[in-house]
Design a protein around this motif. Structure first.
Motif, mmCIF file in Angstrom:
data_model
loop_
_atom_site.group_PDB
_atom_site.id
_atom_site.type_symbol
_atom_site.label_atom_id
_atom_site.label_comp_id
_atom_site.label_asym_id
_atom_site.label_seq_id
_atom_site.Cartn_x
_atom_site.Cartn_y
_atom_site.Cartn_z
ATOM 1 N N PRO A 21 -1.759 6.403 5.502
ATOM 2 C CA PRO A 21 -2.901 7.150 4.953
ATOM 3 C C PRO A 21 -2.474 8.006 3.762
ATOM 4 C CG PRO A 21 -2.792 7.356 7.337
ATOM 5 C CD PRO A 21 -1.497 6.745 6.900
ATOM 6 N N THR A 22 -3.117 7.758 2.640
ATOM 7 C CA THR A 22 -2.770 8.416 1.388
ATOM 8 C C THR A 22 -4.028 9.037 0.788
ATOM 9 O OG1 THR A 22 -0.988 6.817 1.023
ATOM 10 C CG2 THR A 22 -1.762 8.053 -0.900
ATOM 11 N N ASP A 23 -3.895 10.235 0.264
ATOM 12 C CA ASP A 23 -5.048 10.920 -0.351
ATOM 13 C C ASP A 23 -6.247 10.947 0.591
ATOM 14 O OD1 ASP A 23 -3.470 11.290 -2.605
ATOM 15 O OD2 ASP A 23 -4.246 9.522 -3.626
ATOM 16 N N ASN A 24 -6.033 11.512 1.778
ATOM 17 C CA ASN A 24 -7.108 11.665 2.768
ATOM 18 C C ASN A 24 -7.718 10.330 3.166
ATOM 19 O OD1 ASN A 24 -8.563 13.334 4.523
ATOM 20 N ND2 ASN A 24 -10.305 13.438 3.129
ATOM 21 N N PHE A 25 -6.869 9.329 3.367
ATOM 22 C CA PHE A 25 -7.266 7.991 3.822
ATOM 23 C C PHE A 25 -8.088 7.240 2.772
ATOM 24 C CE2 PHE A 25 -6.193 9.968 7.849
ATOM 25 C CZ PHE A 25 -5.702 8.932 8.634
ATOM 26 N N ASP A 67 4.121 2.029 5.299
ATOM 27 C CA ASP A 67 3.777 1.811 3.895
ATOM 28 C C ASP A 67 3.821 0.328 3.542
ATOM 29 O OD1 ASP A 67 3.125 3.200 1.353
ATOM 30 O OD2 ASP A 67 4.920 2.148 0.660
ATOM 31 N N ALA A 68 4.830 -0.392 4.040
ATOM 32 C CA ALA A 68 4.935 -1.821 3.753
ATOM 33 C C ALA A 68 3.760 -2.603 4.339
ATOM 34 C CB ALA A 68 6.250 -2.365 4.307
ATOM 35 N N ARG A 69 3.253 -2.155 5.502
ATOM 36 C CA ARG A 69 2.114 -2.822 6.129
ATOM 37 C C ARG A 69 0.795 -2.358 5.552
ATOM 38 N NH1 ARG A 69 6.003 -5.144 7.661
ATOM 39 N NH2 ARG A 69 6.501 -5.881 9.783
ATOM 40 N N ARG A 70 0.859 -1.482 4.542
ATOM 41 C CA ARG A 70 -0.337 -0.917 3.920
ATOM 42 C C ARG A 70 -1.187 -0.191 4.964
ATOM 43 N NH1 ARG A 70 2.498 -2.109 0.097
ATOM 44 N NH2 ARG A 70 1.730 -2.822 -1.948
ATOM 45 N N MET A 71 -0.514 0.631 5.762
ATOM 46 C CA MET A 71 -1.186 1.411 6.801
ATOM 47 C C MET A 71 -0.901 2.904 6.671
ATOM 48 S SD MET A 71 -0.683 -0.989 10.197
ATOM 49 C CE MET A 71 -1.685 0.089 11.245
ATOM 50 N N PRO A 128 -12.202 -0.414 0.981
ATOM 51 C CA PRO A 128 -10.955 -1.133 1.307
ATOM 52 C C PRO A 128 -9.762 -0.207 1.209
ATOM 53 C CG PRO A 128 -11.604 -1.599 -0.946
ATOM 54 C CD PRO A 128 -12.698 -0.745 -0.363
ATOM 55 N N GLY A 129 -8.653 -0.643 1.820
ATOM 56 C CA GLY A 129 -7.396 0.058 1.646
ATOM 57 C C GLY A 129 -6.682 -0.435 0.395
ATOM 58 N N SER A 130 -5.470 0.060 0.182
ATOM 59 C CA SER A 130 -4.683 -0.324 -1.000
ATOM 60 C C SER A 130 -3.865 -1.557 -0.665
ATOM 61 C CB SER A 130 -3.765 0.826 -1.422
ATOM 62 O OG SER A 130 -4.478 2.031 -1.517
ATOM 63 N N GLY A 131 -4.452 -2.696 -0.798
ATOM 64 C CA GLY A 131 -3.753 -3.928 -0.482
ATOM 65 C C GLY A 131 -2.781 -4.340 -1.571
ATOM 66 N N ALA A 132 -2.098 -5.432 -1.329
ATOM 67 C CA ALA A 132 -1.211 -6.064 -2.297
ATOM 68 C C ALA A 132 -1.748 -7.472 -2.549
ATOM 69 C CB ALA A 132 0.217 -6.115 -1.748
ATOM 70 N N PRO A 133 -1.273 -8.145 -3.601
ATOM 71 C CA PRO A 133 -1.789 -9.493 -3.873
ATOM 72 C C PRO A 133 -1.702 -10.423 -2.671
ATOM 73 C CG PRO A 133 -0.512 -8.709 -5.739
ATOM 74 C CD PRO A 133 -0.353 -7.687 -4.656
ATOM 75 N N ASP A 134 -0.648 -10.288 -1.879
ATOM 76 C CA ASP A 134 -0.494 -11.152 -0.710
ATOM 77 C C ASP A 134 -0.893 -10.463 0.591
ATOM 78 O OD1 ASP A 134 1.554 -9.334 -0.807
ATOM 79 O OD2 ASP A 134 3.073 -10.711 -0.022
ATOM 80 N N LEU A 135 -1.455 -9.243 0.494
ATOM 81 C CA LEU A 135 -1.823 -8.508 1.696
ATOM 82 C C LEU A 135 -3.074 -7.671 1.423
ATOM 83 C CD1 LEU A 135 -1.182 -7.704 4.619
ATOM 84 C CD2 LEU A 135 0.334 -5.936 3.735
ATOM 85 N N GLY A 180 -5.655 -1.273 8.785
ATOM 86 C CA GLY A 180 -4.495 -2.151 8.888
ATOM 87 C C GLY A 180 -4.226 -2.657 10.286
ATOM 88 N N GLY A 181 -5.078 -2.312 11.253
ATOM 89 C CA GLY A 181 -4.885 -2.780 12.621
ATOM 90 C C GLY A 181 -6.174 -2.588 13.393
ATOM 91 N N TYR A 182 -6.835 -3.689 13.746
ATOM 92 C CA TYR A 182 -8.156 -3.550 14.358
ATOM 93 C C TYR A 182 -8.073 -3.108 15.821
ATOM 94 C CZ TYR A 182 -10.051 -5.755 10.142
ATOM 95 O OH TYR A 182 -10.408 -6.035 8.849
ATOM 96 N N GLY A 183 -6.975 -3.408 16.485
ATOM 97 C CA GLY A 183 -6.771 -2.818 17.809
ATOM 98 C C GLY A 183 -6.631 -1.315 17.701
#
Length: 599
Positions: free
Chosen positions: A259-263, A253-257, A544-551, A418-421
């Motif tokens: 999956p919420t509400d079916n991604f 969750d902290a890394r914004r990775m 997009p995902g659910s980012g944060a101001p600094d992420l 949240g992770g391209y690899g």
């Protein structure tokens, strides 16, 4: 090698449920060296039958141990189950803990190959060299705890693998449970057993595994355990030893990775009240684990229920919009009792929720799970439809884009934006939607062995290919993949050499891993899989995902992904359409069409 076989038993057992015949057959040395055991050996035995439909009695269900199974090598008690997946049509396999691999080796077998279809529900009981088929009709329809309880009444020792109601009722993501608490969850291997009318396998052995150099194994074990004990991810205050894989919940969750509400989103506001610490405070876990493993990553609650792994913890909360811990506990436990893969079950719920815009009251979640597994109960019709899997359900609703899967296998709770690899690993996995073929979270999130830029594809093609080879070797030895967060193939090569008496390096094991991965690509190609299947749902490239101001968490850049995938194909020795090349297969000693070979 001397005439004595070290590490392996040099034999496997083939059981035909249709005729009742049981044959003990030699496992040739060249096959042992090429494929090691576990996942690799399972693929070898599948090779000649990989295109058969799942209802064909000749399609085998394979259970294979590895050369380290039954020795003092750390975390080596596992075995691997392999067949063709009824959910995806691709190679289907699962690593599973418990004592099954140990007992199989102690009974004198490196693998069990099951073919045929019984006339009625049956079990296989193995006591050293004695094999018999039993009538299991009295176990039909029972939840798995009752199945194990009844079987343990007359088989208190040894190991038992069993299916639940989902396997008997045709659910393509039915699982197989081992020793009550360990699950071969993914790919629908339970349905393969169900089609064969196989309810359980009970194995008990009194033998031992010969080790060529016990002192060398003791030294390798010490080296591995030193690294494991120094690993924060495994043994630290917030590591797997104390919290199991639930320790990943806050991190994802902290890394914004997460999956919420079916991604649709990658951050769950209620995560803080559902994390590993909250579970521990409420349920007072009692740790338990696999034989020979010091990590001990599983746990029971104070009332005896198994605590969910991170995958079920996340998917039965964030993915379906549920903020109630008890519902997550009950849903995960329900899946275990019914013999359902929790990831696929929750994914089907999330898909329907997005399609219809409905939230789920707790009782409805459980009713739908019952419907998925049995086609019965107050939600029988919808449950049965969801029980065919999210991909088939979404396609039937003419909304295929709402199913979050790769090759038909539902994605676990790690968002690839949240992770391209991770994105590349999902796409090219021979199994389908799983991070475990390469586990890029190790370097993109946990920074092991070194940190990589998780929002870049730079270098990821080569990293993913190498990690796939390493994990294939590990799952063929067979060791727990978690330990690769601490020890590597360098350490396990020493253990392998000490057990078998064969000089081996990490490079030797990586070559075997490469052969195993390429064999799986070849089997999938025979079933029509190509580059168009090595892809992600369109959502990840458009939203997009659910980012944060600094992420910020932007959509995955499509062109960068395609370039990375093309680079992976070149490095893996595939053609531009992701298909095997004859020269690569021959370099690896794999049969190319027209060259013969096979199980």
């Amino acid at each position: 090698m001397t005439s004595q076989t070290f590490g392996w038993t040099g034999r496997y057992l083939r059981v035909d449920l249709g005729t009742g015949a049981a044959q003990t057959l030699p496992l040739p040395e060249d096959i042992r060296l090429a494929f090691l055991g576990g996942r690799g050996l399972g693929g070898y035995f599948l090779r000649d039958y990989a295109t058969l439909p799942c209802h064909d009695p000749a399609l085998p269900l394979i259970i294979a141990a590895g050369p380290l199974t039954g020795t003092d090598a750390p975390a080596s008690s596992r075995c691997h189950m392999v067949s063709r997946s009824p959910l995806t049509g691709a190679v289907g396999d699962a690593s599973v803990g418990g004592r099954l691999g140990l007992e199989l080796k102690h009974a004198g077998y490196d693998a069990l190959v099951i073919t045929g279809r019984a006339q009625s529900l049956c079990g296989i009981e193995i006591d050293d060299g004695q094999v018999r088929l039993t009538d299991a009709s009295a176990l039909s329809g029972l939840p798995t705890p009752d199945v194990f309880s009844r079987l343990r009444a007359h088989r208190p020792s040894g190991s038992i693998a069993a299916t639940g109601p989902a396997a008997e009722n045709g659910c393509p993501f039915a699982s197989i449970l081992v020793d009550t608490y360990h699950m071969a969850a993914r790919c629908g291997l339970g349905l393969v057993a169900g089609i064969k009318k196989l309810k359980y396998i009970a194995v008990r052995g009194s033998g031992s595994v010969s080790v060529a150099h016990p002192a060398g194994l003791a030294a390798a074990r010490e080296d591995i355990l030193r690294l494991v004990n120094a690993s924060p991810a495994l043994m630290g205050q917030y590591g797997f030893h104390h919290h199991g894989t639930r320790s990943l919940f806050d991190l994802m969750d902290a890394r914004r990775m997460m999956p919420t509400d079916n991604f649709r989103r990658t951050h769950f506001p209620a995560a803080g009240g559902l994390n590993a610490h909250a579970f521990a405070q409420r349920h007072h876990p009692v740790r338990r684990g696999c034989p020979g493993c010091t990590v001990v990553c599983k746990a029971l609650s104070a009332d005896g229920r198994p605590l969910p792994e991170y995958e079920a913890q996340s998917h039965f909360t964030a993915l379906i919009g549920n903020d109630k811990m008890e519902l997550a506990m009950r849903a995960a436990d329900f899946c275990a009792c019914l013999g359902l893969d929790a990831i696929s079950a929750a994914s089907a719920l999330a898909c329907h929720r997005e399609l219809c815009g409905e939230d789920y009251p707790p009782d409805r979640v459980l009713a739908l799970l019952l419907g998925m597994a049995t086609g019965q109960g107050p939600e029988a019709a919808l449950g049965a439809a969801l029980g065919q899997g999210a991909a088939r359900y979404a396609a039937a609703q003419q909304r295929p884009e709402l199913a979050m899967h790769v090759k038909g296998l539902d994605l676990p709770p790690f968002d690839p934006r949240g992770g391209y690899g991770l994105a590349l690993a999902y796409a090219v996995s021979t199994q389908g939607g799983s991070q475990l073929r390469a586990n890029p979270l190790s370097h993109e999130v946990l920074r092991k062995p070194v940190a990589t830029d998780r929002f870049s594809f730079s270098g990821k093609a080569r990293i993913i290919k190498g990690a796939e080879d390493a994990h294939a070797a590990a799952e063929s030895l067979t060791i727990c993949r978690h330990l690769l967060l601490a020890a590597g193939l360098e350490e396990y090569a020493k253990a392998y050499g000490a057990v078998t008496g064969l000089a081996a390096t990490a490079a030797d094991l990586l070559l075997a891993g490469e052969r195993i991965c390429y064999q799986e690509r070849m089997l999938n190609a025979l079933n029509g899989f190509a580059a168009s299947d090595d892809d992600l749902p369109s959502r990840f490239f458009a939203e997009p995902g659910s980012g944060a101001p600094d992420l910020p968490v932007p959509p995955i850049p499509r062109e960068d992904f395609l370039r990375a995938r093309s680079a992976y194909y070149r490095i893996r020795g595939l053609d531009e359409n992701g298909l095997p090349r004859g020269e690569t297969a021959q370099r690896l000693g794999l049969p190319w069409p027209g060259t013969g070979g096979g199980a």
